[in-house]
Design an enzyme around this catalytic site. Sequence first.
Site, PDB file in Angstrom:
ATOM      1  N   LEU A 146       0.864  -1.191   0.000  1.00  0.00           N
ATOM      2  CA  LEU A 146       0.000   0.000   0.000  1.00  0.00           C
ATOM      3  C   LEU A 146       0.894   1.233   0.000  1.00  0.00           C
ATOM      4  CD1 LEU A 146      -3.083  -0.307   0.407  1.00  0.00           C
ATOM      5  CD2 LEU A 146      -2.758   0.471   2.748  1.00  0.00           C
ATOM      6  N   HIS A 147       0.598   2.196  -0.856  1.00  0.00           N
ATOM      7  CA  HIS A 147       1.359   3.448  -0.766  1.00  0.00           C
ATOM      8  C   HIS A 147       0.679   4.622  -1.439  1.00  0.00           C
ATOM      9  CE1 HIS A 147       2.471   2.163  -4.838  1.00  0.00           C
ATOM     10  NE2 HIS A 147       2.727   3.431  -5.073  1.00  0.00           N
ATOM     11  N   ARG A 148      -0.454   4.403  -2.091  1.00  0.00           N
ATOM     12  CA  ARG A 148      -1.051   5.495  -2.860  1.00  0.00           C
ATOM     13  C   ARG A 148      -1.453   6.645  -1.964  1.00  0.00           C
ATOM     14  NH1 ARG A 148      -0.139   5.258  -8.272  1.00  0.00           N
ATOM     15  NH2 ARG A 148       0.335   3.077  -8.556  1.00  0.00           N
TER      16      ARG A 148
END
Length: 358
Positions: free
Chosen positions: A199-201
């Site tokens: 996850l990084h958005r």
Amino acid sequence: MLGTRPEMVKMSPVVRELQRRGEEFDLVHTGQHYSFEMDRVFFRDLDLPQPAVNLEVGSGTHGAQTGRMLIGLERTFQARRPDIVLVQGDTNTVLAGALAAAKMGIAVGHVEAGLRSFDRSMPEEVNRVLADHASDLLFAPTEVSARNLRVEGLPPERIFVTGNTIVDAVRQNLRLAMDRENALRALGLSKGRYALATLHRQENVDSPERLASIVHGLEATALRTGLDIIWPMHPRARKGLEAFGIGLPRGIRGVPPLGFLEFLRLESEAALVLTDSGGVQEECCIMGVPCVTLRDSTERPETVDVGANVVVGTEAARIVEGAMVMLAKKGGWSCPLGEEGVAQRIIDICRDWRSKRG
Ligand code: UD1
Ligand code: UDP
């Protein structure tokens, strides 16, 4: 050019091909990613040459980061006068590279052109559209992306369907990844008995509501499937969890970001992958691993169309539902992202273009 971890991965086959042919080139790094595990580990794993220039722009707001890149790239291009600047993907590095070169009358080749989520609230979508429209050579991975470019009025003679360089990157590195026997053992995992999350958005990890809902969805998925979830954590996600005081529930294990070979090994042997990454959606599709995309849209609809991926958003109930649907799949889809040899095709096109220009 490159600046972030996915660009290091997806440009590596292009760099390798340039080296194989003995072409003259300079590798320019903007320094958008700089932590060891987001940067140097990829140079090591992918055997990339040291960059000729590293602008060391680091992190910042979109404007500050892109602005620093523009200043540094203009100087670099002025000093080195390249025939062509190759950029890859949809990051701020790509926008800055395409813009700086185009303004100086230097040709731009965009690797992975024409992807569209049709969601302009994503910074990546803005970068993609602008980079494509500043480019002279558009290397579209698929017919779908080529059509997106034509619909926007880009001249057909600039558009080339080449496949995605991630196909080359996976094929070139999977065997090496299989030598990383320790990748699973070190984390106490066994093949097919765990799920992998990333996850990084911006829209997910900078929002307390969305981040909490995703963590809740992962917890419910771990409970329902009985799979441990291992989460190599992008620094932006770790910062979000800390800032919003969101802890990791039982069944979810956060670890530092992994090097490419370790990650590829874990990904290839996972029962399921849950992610908001673009590259990870593609790698799963290539390796036959079911993927659940934790976003409202994807610019990689080909992966959904072949049945490799499902886009579920960030509501906990939909995440679990998506996980169950994908776990029931047997794989076996065909890869819609092109045949190996993508980097060769791209370099061939650049060479033809240069010889026509004289
Ligand atoms: C960037 C790209 C995104 C891409 C992702 C790949 C843009 C707008 N976003 O997002 O499209 O999918 O890279 O991973 O270009 N940080 C570190 N160490 C680093 C790099 C970042 O700690 O080496 C932390 C910093 O707190 C920084 C934050 O991560 O503020 C975000 O970094 P940034 O480069 O702005 O965007 P990414 O989220 O990495
Ligand atoms: N990746 C990695 N280690 C990790 C997480 C991801 O090597 O811990 C690799 C992954 O295999 C893929 C790339 O990083 O090739 C994807 O990068 P990211 O998800 O950061 O960016 P995106 O593809 O969404 O732009």
